[in-house]
Design an enzyme around this catalytic site. Sequence first.
Site, PDB file in Angstrom:
ATOM      1  N   LYS A 180      -2.493  -3.576  42.918  1.00 50.15           N
ATOM      2  CA  LYS A 180      -3.919  -3.024  42.919  1.00 50.15           C
ATOM      3  C   LYS A 180      -3.930  -2.211  44.331  1.00 50.15           C
ATOM      4  CE  LYS A 180      -5.722  -4.698  39.067  1.00 50.15           C
ATOM      5  NZ  LYS A 180      -6.596  -5.619  39.032  1.00 50.15           N
ATOM      6  N   ARG A 195      -0.604 -12.146  36.298  1.00 54.35           N
ATOM      7  CA  ARG A 195      -0.246 -11.071  35.610  1.00 54.35           C
ATOM      8  C   ARG A 195       0.487  -9.873  36.479  1.00 54.35           C
ATOM      9  NH1 ARG A 195      -2.882  -6.116  33.681  1.00 54.35           N
ATOM     10  NH2 ARG A 195      -2.408  -5.911  31.547  1.00 54.35           N
TER      11      ARG A 195
END
Length: 239
Positions: free
Chosen positions: A183, A218
């Site tokens: 991210k 994830r």
Amino acid sequence: VRGAQDMIAAGADIIDIGGESTRPGADFVDAVEEARRTTPVIAALRAAGAGTPLSIDTRKARVARSAFEAGAVLFNDVTALSYDVDSLATAAELGASVCIMHAGGDPKTMQDKPEYDNVLLDVYDYLAGRIQACEAAGIRRAKIMIDVGIGFGKTQTHNLELLRGIALFHGLGCPILLGASRKRFIGTIGNAPDAANRVAGSIAVGLNALNQGVQMLRVHDIAETKQAIALNAALTKQG
């Protein structure tokens, strides 16, 4: 299909398959096109004998139904089954396991100016409400997983507050999935503008979450993360 098979070979415990990007600023994809992108992949993996559980990453009931008919077992929805009015009933009818995530708005606009009174408590209360909605629709709590939605309508400060306090969400009584891999905030803090160079930072975030009891990560970099988890477990006597 080859990409998913490579993930399985690398040690993935579940494969998440999606046909619509939900990153900030992403464009909408209609259900027909989204199903066209995802259902054949799931069907092909099943036909090839893949025994690894498959997840459909969608906010549309029609896409989820098609995926389940092809062999998916988890309905992973970034809108916590709230975008499509048929999603709750469809998940209940299919007997699906579900992952419900908090997102601060639509992908197209969610990063414009996200604000919270208290991000930990606001996200907690939202997920508690969605768990109640799931149960009211006939989805058993044992079938529900939660995701705090790192990067979905959150600033870097919000992301860090959620990660530091993620153990709070055990109070909801559902397994926690964390999706923080590569991210933007990892690149900002770790000086890695290119997402492919955020492996180390992603692993650091993941291990911190695992040490707070988070049950699932994830990730993009499966083999590297598995190695880190094995060492972390040995050092903390979790394995």
